[in-house]
Design a protein around this motif. Structure first.
Motif, short mmCIF file in Angstrom:
data_model
loop_
_atom_site.label_atom_id
_atom_site.label_comp_id
_atom_site.label_asym_id
_atom_site.label_seq_id
_atom_site.Cartn_x
_atom_site.Cartn_y
_atom_site.Cartn_z
N SER A 76 -7.85 -1.94 -3.33
CA SER A 76 -8.07 -2.74 -1.86
C SER A 76 -8.60 -4.44 -2.13
O SER A 76 -9.13 -4.80 -3.40
CB SER A 76 -9.12 -1.92 -1.36
N PRO A 103 -13.71 -1.08 0.65
CA PRO A 103 -13.04 0.08 0.63
C PRO A 103 -13.43 0.65 1.03
O PRO A 103 -14.64 0.83 2.11
CB PRO A 103 -13.22 0.32 -1.20
N LYS A 125 1.21 -1.14 0.13
CA LYS A 125 -0.36 0.08 0.02
C LYS A 125 1.02 0.97 -0.16
O LYS A 125 0.69 2.14 -1.11
CB LYS A 125 -1.47 0.15 1.39
#
Length: 179
Positions: free
Chosen positions: A158, A162, A149
């Motif tokens: 994601s 999300p 990330k």
């Protein structure tokens, strides 16, 4: 205990595989160079985490019921050295470690859960040793996901619900399960 033991083994396999998939989904988003990115001087790269998990999995799960989980040939310190292998080789280590774990769990019988095994000469009931790894591996998978990330930032896809989508997700699950 046999029925409950069988349910436990099935649940443990399911939980382990859930975390493997999170790692797989992270790797699918990354370029080769991303595997070697280190967030800070005292941090590990994804590649190092893969090396460590592989070493741990092979050591812990090979001959799980009959040999100490810390094999004499394991060099844990070396697992934390910067790797010189390719992404493809790292993914091979990842797969081999998980295969060793899952194959071992699938080979266990419910009555095996009450047997005493050892890790670094410490006696543990097998079910406790499994739970120990159910805490260890998700910890490292979380590190892998977090590093992914950081690297991808706004381009991150994601792996769960999300942000801002909880209500829709809960409604979909309610509709799916009819409750």
């Amino acid at each position: 205990m046999n029925t409950l033991g069988a349910i436990y083994l099935e649940s443990a396999i399911k939980r382990f595989l859930t975390y493997k998939v999170l790692g797989d989904m992270t790797f699918a988003q990354l370029d080769e160079k991303d595997f070697y990115y280190t967030p800070g001087e005292s941090s590990n790269s994804i590649a190092v985490i893969i090396q460590h998990m592989h070493g741990n999995m092979i050591s812990r799960w090979t001959n799980f019921l009959t040999e100490d989980g810390e094999k004499p040939g394991r060099n844990r310190d070396e697992e934390f050295s910067p790797p010189t292998c390719s992404r493809e080789q790292l993914l091979g280590l990842w797969e081999a470690g998980w295969r060793c774990l899952i194959d071992t769990l699938r080979s266990l019988k419910p009555e095996d859960l009450e047997k005493t095994i050892t890790i670094r000469h410490e006696p543990l009931i097998a079910i406790d040793a499994i739970n120990r790894q159910l805490a260890h591996y998700p910890h490292h998978v979380g590190q892998i996901v977090y590093i992914g990330k950081m690297i991808l930032d706004q381009n991150w896809k994601s792996l769960s619900i999300p942000k801002g989508s909880s209500r829709e997700f809960n409604k979909m699950m309610q509709d799916k399960h009819g409750r």
